[in-house]
Write a protein that holds these residues in place. Structure first.
Motif, PDB file in Angstrom:
ATOM      1  N   LEU A  68      37.230  54.213  37.210  1.00 49.47           N
ATOM      2  CA  LEU A  68      38.558  53.830  36.724  1.00 49.47           C
ATOM      3  C   LEU A  68      38.420  53.921  35.123  1.00 49.47           C
ATOM      4  O   LEU A  68      37.800  53.316  34.461  1.00 49.47           O
ATOM      5  CB  LEU A  68      38.915  52.432  37.443  1.00 49.47           C
ATOM      6  CG  LEU A  68      38.379  52.010  38.734  1.00 49.47           C
ATOM      7  CD1 LEU A  68      38.536  50.533  38.844  1.00 49.47           C
ATOM      8  CD2 LEU A  68      39.606  52.804  39.483  1.00 49.47           C
ATOM      9  N   PRO A  69      39.614  54.447  34.698  1.00 47.71           N
ATOM     10  CA  PRO A  69      39.371  54.964  33.285  1.00 47.71           C
ATOM     11  C   PRO A  69      39.031  53.788  32.320  1.00 47.71           C
ATOM     12  O   PRO A  69      38.549  53.822  31.316  1.00 47.71           O
ATOM     13  CB  PRO A  69      40.824  55.715  32.720  1.00 47.71           C
ATOM     14  CG  PRO A  69      41.107  56.319  34.140  1.00 47.71           C
ATOM     15  CD  PRO A  69      40.664  55.320  35.229  1.00 47.71           C
ATOM     16  N   ASN A  70      39.956  52.697  32.571  1.00 56.67           N
ATOM     17  CA  ASN A  70      39.623  51.243  31.820  1.00 56.67           C
ATOM     18  C   ASN A  70      39.021  50.328  32.341  1.00 56.67           C
ATOM     19  O   ASN A  70      38.923  49.223  31.968  1.00 56.67           O
ATOM     20  CB  ASN A  70      41.168  50.913  31.667  1.00 56.67           C
ATOM     21  CG  ASN A  70      42.076  51.586  30.859  1.00 56.67           C
ATOM     22  OD1 ASN A  70      41.941  52.621  30.128  1.00 56.67           O
ATOM     23  ND2 ASN A  70      43.731  51.805  31.270  1.00 56.67           N
ATOM     24  N   ASN A  71      38.127  50.794  33.190  1.00 55.49           N
ATOM     25  CA  ASN A  71      36.867  49.893  33.654  1.00 55.49           C
ATOM     26  C   ASN A  71      35.578  50.218  33.031  1.00 55.49           C
ATOM     27  O   ASN A  71      35.199  51.611  33.034  1.00 55.49           O
ATOM     28  CB  ASN A  71      36.981  49.875  35.245  1.00 55.49           C
ATOM     29  CG  ASN A  71      36.183  48.640  35.724  1.00 55.49           C
ATOM     30  OD1 ASN A  71      36.266  47.369  35.488  1.00 55.49           O
ATOM     31  ND2 ASN A  71      35.144  48.987  36.398  1.00 55.49           N
ATOM     32  N   CYS A  72      34.642  49.190  32.870  1.00 48.93           N
ATOM     33  CA  CYS A  72      33.546  49.609  32.130  1.00 48.93           C
ATOM     34  C   CYS A  72      32.666  50.693  32.806  1.00 48.93           C
ATOM     35  O   CYS A  72      32.058  51.592  32.240  1.00 48.93           O
ATOM     36  CB  CYS A  72      32.748  48.467  31.616  1.00 48.93           C
ATOM     37  SG  CYS A  72      33.714  47.275  30.607  1.00 48.93           S
ATOM     38  N   ASP A  73      32.166  50.403  34.248  1.00 49.70           N
ATOM     39  CA  ASP A  73      31.336  51.043  35.005  1.00 49.70           C
ATOM     40  C   ASP A  73      31.841  51.631  36.284  1.00 49.70           C
ATOM     41  O   ASP A  73      32.832  51.172  36.855  1.00 49.70           O
ATOM     42  CB  ASP A  73      30.221  49.997  35.387  1.00 49.70           C
ATOM     43  CG  ASP A  73      29.477  49.470  34.096  1.00 49.70           C
ATOM     44  OD1 ASP A  73      28.942  50.042  33.203  1.00 49.70           O
ATOM     45  OD2 ASP A  73      29.298  48.062  34.214  1.00 49.70           O
ATOM     46  N   PRO A  74      31.355  52.621  36.523  1.00 49.63           N
ATOM     47  CA  PRO A  74      32.331  53.669  37.653  1.00 49.63           C
ATOM     48  C   PRO A  74      31.445  52.877  39.042  1.00 49.63           C
ATOM     49  O   PRO A  74      30.402  51.755  38.871  1.00 49.63           O
ATOM     50  CB  PRO A  74      31.389  54.939  37.675  1.00 49.63           C
ATOM     51  CG  PRO A  74      30.259  54.668  36.828  1.00 49.63           C
ATOM     52  CD  PRO A  74      30.542  53.856  36.027  1.00 49.63           C
ATOM     53  N   PHE A  75      31.998  52.940  40.080  1.00 45.78           N
ATOM     54  CA  PHE A  75      31.535  52.463  41.335  1.00 45.78           C
ATOM     55  C   PHE A  75      30.813  53.592  41.978  1.00 45.78           C
ATOM     56  O   PHE A  75      31.377  54.773  42.240  1.00 45.78           O
ATOM     57  CB  PHE A  75      32.774  52.155  42.169  1.00 45.78           C
ATOM     58  CG  PHE A  75      33.619  50.879  41.880  1.00 45.78           C
ATOM     59  CD1 PHE A  75      33.053  49.636  42.220  1.00 45.78           C
ATOM     60  CD2 PHE A  75      34.560  51.052  40.914  1.00 45.78           C
ATOM     61  CE1 PHE A  75      33.990  48.576  41.899  1.00 45.78           C
ATOM     62  CE2 PHE A  75      35.154  49.873  40.510  1.00 45.78           C
ATOM     63  CZ  PHE A  75      34.931  48.829  41.116  1.00 45.78           C
ATOM     64  N   THR A  76      29.561  53.526  42.378  1.00 43.36           N
ATOM     65  CA  THR A  76      28.753  54.493  42.884  1.00 43.36           C
ATOM     66  C   THR A  76      28.138  53.892  44.213  1.00 43.36           C
ATOM     67  O   THR A  76      27.877  52.575  44.188  1.00 43.36           O
ATOM     68  CB  THR A  76      27.771  55.033  41.860  1.00 43.36           C
ATOM     69  OG1 THR A  76      26.825  53.988  41.537  1.00 43.36           O
ATOM     70  CG2 THR A  76      28.524  55.624  40.630  1.00 43.36           C
ATOM     71  N   LEU A 126      38.466  51.664  50.278  1.00 41.72           N
ATOM     72  CA  LEU A 126      38.323  49.950  50.924  1.00 41.72           C
ATOM     73  C   LEU A 126      37.209  49.366  50.385  1.00 41.72           C
ATOM     74  O   LEU A 126      37.080  48.127  50.203  1.00 41.72           O
ATOM     75  CB  LEU A 126      38.244  50.493  52.542  1.00 41.72           C
ATOM     76  CG  LEU A 126      39.492  50.798  53.233  1.00 41.72           C
ATOM     77  CD1 LEU A 126      39.065  51.195  54.543  1.00 41.72           C
ATOM     78  CD2 LEU A 126      40.621  49.566  53.200  1.00 41.72           C
ATOM     79  N   ARG A 127      35.924  50.035  50.101  1.00 42.00           N
ATOM     80  CA  ARG A 127      34.896  49.403  49.806  1.00 42.00           C
ATOM     81  C   ARG A 127      35.195  48.944  48.169  1.00 42.00           C
ATOM     82  O   ARG A 127      34.746  47.641  47.928  1.00 42.00           O
ATOM     83  CB  ARG A 127      33.840  50.271  49.427  1.00 42.00           C
ATOM     84  CG  ARG A 127      33.039  50.650  50.748  1.00 42.00           C
ATOM     85  CD  ARG A 127      31.538  51.241  50.660  1.00 42.00           C
ATOM     86  NE  ARG A 127      30.811  51.356  51.639  1.00 42.00           N
ATOM     87  CZ  ARG A 127      29.300  51.511  51.651  1.00 42.00           C
ATOM     88  NH1 ARG A 127      28.922  51.756  50.478  1.00 42.00           N
ATOM     89  NH2 ARG A 127      28.655  51.389  52.866  1.00 42.00           N
ATOM     90  N   ILE A 128      35.960  49.597  47.379  1.00 44.88           N
ATOM     91  CA  ILE A 128      36.304  49.171  46.122  1.00 44.88           C
ATOM     92  C   ILE A 128      37.484  48.094  46.173  1.00 44.88           C
ATOM     93  O   ILE A 128      37.158  46.905  45.265  1.00 44.88           O
ATOM     94  CB  ILE A 128      36.701  50.251  45.292  1.00 44.88           C
ATOM     95  CG1 ILE A 128      35.817  51.460  45.170  1.00 44.88           C
ATOM     96  CG2 ILE A 128      37.318  49.968  43.917  1.00 44.88           C
ATOM     97  CD1 ILE A 128      36.303  52.527  44.294  1.00 44.88           C
ATOM     98  N   TYR A 144      40.326  42.065  47.267  1.00 49.16           N
ATOM     99  CA  TYR A 144      41.715  42.457  47.813  1.00 49.16           C
ATOM    100  C   TYR A 144      41.547  42.444  49.159  1.00 49.16           C
ATOM    101  O   TYR A 144      42.465  42.531  49.930  1.00 49.16           O
ATOM    102  CB  TYR A 144      42.590  43.503  47.016  1.00 49.16           C
ATOM    103  CG  TYR A 144      42.920  43.068  45.702  1.00 49.16           C
ATOM    104  CD1 TYR A 144      44.136  42.656  45.527  1.00 49.16           C
ATOM    105  CD2 TYR A 144      42.068  43.601  44.853  1.00 49.16           C
ATOM    106  CE1 TYR A 144      44.626  42.463  44.377  1.00 49.16           C
ATOM    107  CE2 TYR A 144      42.556  43.092  43.393  1.00 49.16           C
ATOM    108  CZ  TYR A 144      43.839  42.727  43.135  1.00 49.16           C
ATOM    109  OH  TYR A 144      44.185  42.185  41.818  1.00 49.16           O
ATOM    110  N   VAL A 145      40.477  42.914  49.741  1.00 47.68           N
ATOM    111  CA  VAL A 145      40.316  43.087  51.247  1.00 47.68           C
ATOM    112  C   VAL A 145      39.044  42.348  51.681  1.00 47.68           C
ATOM    113  O   VAL A 145      38.105  42.110  50.938  1.00 47.68           O
ATOM    114  CB  VAL A 145      40.354  44.363  51.988  1.00 47.68           C
ATOM    115  CG1 VAL A 145      41.530  45.255  51.719  1.00 47.68           C
ATOM    116  CG2 VAL A 145      39.345  45.297  51.426  1.00 47.68           C
ATOM    117  N   CYS A 146      39.064  41.876  53.041  1.00 47.43           N
ATOM    118  CA  CYS A 146      37.911  41.152  53.557  1.00 47.43           C
ATOM    119  C   CYS A 146      36.640  42.373  53.620  1.00 47.43           C
ATOM    120  O   CYS A 146      36.874  43.329  54.088  1.00 47.43           O
ATOM    121  CB  CYS A 146      37.935  40.712  54.928  1.00 47.43           C
ATOM    122  SG  CYS A 146      38.995  39.072  54.778  1.00 47.43           S
ATOM    123  N   ASP A 147      35.596  41.793  53.110  1.00 45.54           N
ATOM    124  CA  ASP A 147      34.199  42.760  53.031  1.00 45.54           C
ATOM    125  C   ASP A 147      33.559  42.486  54.684  1.00 45.54           C
ATOM    126  O   ASP A 147      33.114  41.003  54.618  1.00 45.54           O
ATOM    127  CB  ASP A 147      33.442  42.634  51.973  1.00 45.54           C
ATOM    128  CG  ASP A 147      32.082  43.392  51.849  1.00 45.54           C
ATOM    129  OD1 ASP A 147      32.034  44.139  52.879  1.00 45.54           O
ATOM    130  OD2 ASP A 147      31.403  43.110  51.057  1.00 45.54           O
TER     131      ASP A 147
END
Length: 344
Positions: free
Chosen positions: A300-308, A333-335, A341-344
């Motif tokens: 996400l360009p304006n978020n510090c760390d990527p989701f991996t 869905l994981r993000i 925003y959704v149940c994990d």
């Protein structure tokens, strides 16, 4: 925002042939005795997921797998005793179809194991012969009938899932599935509960392992996989479980479909000023029952760390484009779950 998903273990069910490397510093003498017995008696053992197995079937076996009631549970074993002492002992009650000793990383056994005989009579005889038997000074073993569970619970299923669709998916993922029952979950609000019946305890055990590996992303939310509990069994007997929840979209077929996870993430990122997500997905390997493992990185360009992280999908029959789109949906869905925003 960092993603802290754990890297899954390597694929299970890897069979490791017992060899001379078995001898270790802790159990030198007992392991040497085991290896000498294996060589002398031409016994073959394999190690699978923390258990060491003889037979299943044994060499020269012809015919069907022995029926339910032929397996016994053995506990209170000395930790340093191995198959060279146990198998000959339990063969005194009859022909063994299989013997499984639960093993620890230390090289000791975990204090219990299972023996399956070719007949119910032999299993019952073994219980009468060896329950309370003093196998070593101070060690009286317990021997009882093995509880061969064949039913699993899948709790937390989305209310949009159809029983026929679920049966089809699970039938491709697991072997030996005989029946699927669907109810409203008594534990999780507005979710459904499936009861799965398998042809044998072994089939149910293998299915449980497979589902625990991949169930997170079966339908975009975490699914709880357990052996069927007595409380659920009683509710089924007294017909106290409610009919499964039905989604609003099923009740109103003219209503437009809900947006996908990918679209929801795009809209939320736009509203929060995070920039539009870019997906990098690399498919790694095809696992058991059609699971396709993949690695992902979403920026996400304006978020510090990527989701991996790593994830799975049912991908043995998908074309490359569909694989990529399904992987994106799973990751989105994981993000969304990570962002709350959704149940994990």
């Amino acid at each position: 925002m960092a993603n802290d998903f754990k890297k899954p273990e390597k694929l299970k069910y890897m069979i490791v042939q017992i060899s001379l490397t078995l001898v270790d510093s802790q159990n030198n003498e007992n392991n040497a005795s085991l290896l000498e017995w294996m060589k002398r008696c031409n016994i073959n053992l394999v190690q699978v997921n923390g258990q060491r197995k003889y037979g299943g079937p044994p060499a020269g076996w012809v015919g069907e797998v022995p029926p339910p009631g032929t397996e016994i549970f053995i506990n209170n074993l000395p930790r340093e005793i191995f198959e060279d002492k146990l198998i000959p002992l339990f063969q005194c009650a009859g022909k063994l179809y299989e013997f499984r000793l639960m093993m620890a990383f230390s090289g000791h056994n975990r204090g219990f194991g299972f023996a399956r005989y070719t007949t119910v009579h032999n299993a019952e005889l073994a219980i009468s012969m060896f329950h309370g038997y003093e196998i070593q000074p101070g060690y009286r073993i317990g021997v009882s009938k093995s509880i061969e569970k064949c039913h699993l619970e899948l709790d937390g299923l989305p209310n949009a899932i159809d029983k026929d669709v679920l049966s089809s998916v699970l039938g491709k993922m697991t072997a030996g599935l005989e029946k699927v029952l669907l109810f409203a979950s008594p534990n999780i609000e507005m979710k459904n509960l499936a009861i799965l019946k398998y042809s044998s305890h072994r089939a149910a055990t293998m299915a449980k392992r497979t589902l625990c590996e991949g169930s997170y992303l079966l339908f975009g939310c975490r699914i709880q996989v357990n052996w069927m509990k007595n409380t659920i069994k009683k509710k089924m007997y007294f017909k106290a479980l409610l009919k499964p929840h039905t989604s609003v979209s099923q009740l109103n077929p003219n209503e437009p479909p809900s947006p996908s996870g990918v679209e929801c993430l795009r809209l939320i990122c736009d509203q929060l000023g995070l920039g539009q997500p870019t997906y990098q997905i690399k498919f790694l390997s095809l696992g058991s029952c059609g699971w396709l493992r993949f690695w992902y990185c979403v920026v996400l360009p304006n978020n510090c760390d990527p989701f991996t992280g790593y994830a799975w999908l049912i991908g043995d029959k998908l074309i490359p484009t569909d694989k990529y789109e399904q992987a994106k949906e799973i990751v989105a869905l994981r993000i969304l779950a990570k962002l709350g925003y959704v149940c994990d």
